[in-house]
Design an enzyme around this catalytic site. Structure first.
Site, PDB file in Angstrom:
ATOM      1  N   ASN A  71       0.516  -1.246  -0.322  1.00  0.00           N
ATOM      2  CA  ASN A  71      -0.060   0.260   0.212  1.00  0.00           C
ATOM      3  C   ASN A  71       1.056   1.478   0.144  1.00  0.00           C
ATOM      4  O   ASN A  71       1.720   1.322   0.879  1.00  0.00           O
ATOM      5  CB  ASN A  71      -1.401   0.409   1.412  1.00  0.00           C
ATOM      6  CG  ASN A  71       0.021  -0.190   2.019  1.00  0.00           C
ATOM      7  OD1 ASN A  71       0.600  -1.085   2.483  1.00  0.00           O
ATOM      8  ND2 ASN A  71      -0.451   0.120   3.501  1.00  0.00           N
ATOM      9  N   CYS A  80      -3.929   0.473  -2.426  1.00  0.00           N
ATOM     10  CA  CYS A  80      -4.235  -0.650  -1.818  1.00  0.00           C
ATOM     11  C   CYS A  80      -2.694  -1.729  -2.801  1.00  0.00           C
ATOM     12  O   CYS A  80      -2.851  -1.393  -3.650  1.00  0.00           O
ATOM     13  CB  CYS A  80      -5.406  -1.501  -1.517  1.00  0.00           C
ATOM     14  SG  CYS A  80      -6.502  -0.588  -0.515  1.00  0.00           S
ATOM     15  N   CYS A 121     -10.479  -4.687   0.962  1.00  0.00           N
ATOM     16  CA  CYS A 121     -11.261  -3.526   1.017  1.00  0.00           C
ATOM     17  C   CYS A 121     -11.975  -4.256  -0.339  1.00  0.00           C
ATOM     18  O   CYS A 121     -11.967  -4.582  -0.881  1.00  0.00           O
ATOM     19  CB  CYS A 121     -10.477  -2.090   1.174  1.00  0.00           C
ATOM     20  SG  CYS A 121     -10.098  -2.037  -1.062  1.00  0.00           S
ATOM     21  N   GLU A 146       0.378   5.317   0.388  1.00  0.00           N
ATOM     22  CA  GLU A 146      -0.369   6.289   1.624  1.00  0.00           C
ATOM     23  C   GLU A 146       0.029   7.565   0.655  1.00  0.00           C
ATOM     24  O   GLU A 146       0.719   7.592   0.612  1.00  0.00           O
ATOM     25  CB  GLU A 146      -0.338   5.615   2.469  1.00  0.00           C
ATOM     26  CG  GLU A 146      -0.978   4.968   3.168  1.00  0.00           C
ATOM     27  CD  GLU A 146      -1.283   4.640   4.923  1.00  0.00           C
ATOM     28  OE1 GLU A 146      -1.066   5.819   5.770  1.00  0.00           O
ATOM     29  OE2 GLU A 146      -2.215   3.880   5.101  1.00  0.00           O
ATOM     30  N   CYS A 175     -10.934  -3.206  -4.094  1.00  0.00           N
ATOM     31  CA  CYS A 175      -9.822  -4.512  -4.335  1.00  0.00           C
ATOM     32  C   CYS A 175     -10.623  -5.690  -4.579  1.00  0.00           C
ATOM     33  O   CYS A 175     -10.267  -6.499  -5.636  1.00  0.00           O
ATOM     34  CB  CYS A 175      -8.722  -4.764  -3.353  1.00  0.00           C
ATOM     35  SG  CYS A 175      -8.029  -3.528  -2.956  1.00  0.00           S
ATOM     36  N   GLU A 228      -3.287  -4.586  -2.869  1.00  0.00           N
ATOM     37  CA  GLU A 228      -3.810  -5.739  -4.071  1.00  0.00           C
ATOM     38  C   GLU A 228      -3.578  -5.483  -5.096  1.00  0.00           C
ATOM     39  O   GLU A 228      -3.771  -5.301  -6.507  1.00  0.00           O
ATOM     40  CB  GLU A 228      -5.180  -6.191  -4.023  1.00  0.00           C
ATOM     41  CG  GLU A 228      -5.055  -6.447  -1.900  1.00  0.00           C
ATOM     42  CD  GLU A 228      -5.763  -6.491  -0.775  1.00  0.00           C
ATOM     43  OE1 GLU A 228      -5.150  -4.780  -0.913  1.00  0.00           O
ATOM     44  OE2 GLU A 228      -6.468  -6.416  -0.152  1.00  0.00           O
TER      45      GLU A 228
HETATM   46  N1  THU Z   1      -5.669  -1.315   2.495  1.00  0.00           N
HETATM   47  C1  THU Z   1      -4.839  -2.080   1.528  1.00  0.00           C
HETATM   48  O1  THU Z   1      -3.811  -2.093   1.448  1.00  0.00           O
HETATM   49  N2  THU Z   1      -5.352  -3.487   1.235  1.00  0.00           N
HETATM   50  C2  THU Z   1      -7.345  -3.155   1.849  1.00  0.00           C
HETATM   51  O2  THU Z   1      -7.524  -4.499   1.386  1.00  0.00           O
HETATM   52  C3  THU Z   1      -7.035  -3.023   2.722  1.00  0.00           C
HETATM   53  C4  THU Z   1      -6.719  -1.444   3.751  1.00  0.00           C
HETATM   54  C5  THU Z   1      -4.437   0.351   3.159  1.00  0.00           C
HETATM   55  C6  THU Z   1      -5.015   1.325   3.176  1.00  0.00           C
HETATM   56  C7  THU Z   1      -4.456   2.016   4.018  1.00  0.00           C
HETATM   57  O3  THU Z   1      -2.938   2.519   3.053  1.00  0.00           O
HETATM   58  C8  THU Z   1      -4.344   1.045   5.109  1.00  0.00           C
HETATM   59  O4  THU Z   1      -4.268  -0.056   4.332  1.00  0.00           O
HETATM   60  C9  THU Z   1      -5.264   1.602   5.900  1.00  0.00           C
HETATM   61  O5  THU Z   1      -6.686   1.596   5.452  1.00  0.00           O
END
Ligand code: THU
Length: 136
Positions: A48, A59, A90, A50, A93, A61
């Site tokens: 991920n 994300c 999530c 940010e 994704c 995935e």
């Molecule tokens: N996140 C992912 O990388 N994948 C997911 O399926 C759920 C959330 C990340 C996004 C963000 O950087 C952190 O997790 C918290 O939401």
């Protein structure tokens, strides 16, 4: 359901653990790693990423899937997702996974490699809206 051997699962989870170390998550501190294997046998990883403008975050995935698609791969057989606590992919994704096939196996594990779930995209997103609806 595709059959994933224990060795395959372990390898992908280890690659996702490794990718997770490269997560850029200074805001949530929730690092996520993913490792995606194509039907042709290639492996793409993602973490991920940010952003100070929070919704711009991507994300793990989707980083892995977009990386694969941008390298010409669209057929996937398994994706491993690793978080600190076995967090599940999530909704966004899940929808992106569904675009490329409902039978892709999804392995959900934690940072120690403990598997929390082995399911499919269809299992995570039953009744998905797929490209088939747009065909006429
Ligand atoms: N996140 C992912 O990388 N994948 C997911 O399926 C759920 C959330 C990340 C996004 C963000 O950087 C952190 O997790 C918290 O939401």
């Amino acid at each position: 359901m595709n059959t994933i051997t224990r060795e395959d699962a372990k390898l992908l989870i280890n690659l996702a653990i490794e990718a997770r170390r490269r997560a850029y998550a200074p805001y949530s501190k929730y690092q996520v790693g993913a490792a995606l294997r194509t039907k042709s046998g290639r492996i793409f990883t993602g973490a991920n990423v940010e952003n100070a403008a929070y919704p711009t975050t991507m994300c793990a995935e989707r980083v892995a899937i977009f990386s694969a698609v941008s390298q010409g791969e669209r057929d996937f057989d398994v994706i491993a997702v690793v978080t600190a606590n076995g967090g599940s992919p999530c909704g966004s994704c899940r929808q992106v996974m569904a675009e490329f096939g409902l039978d892709t196996v999804v392995l959900i594990a934690d940072e120690t490699g403990k598997v929390f779930d082995e399911t499919t995209v269809n299992g995570l997103l039953p009744g998905a809206f797929t490209p088939a609806y747009l065909k006429r």
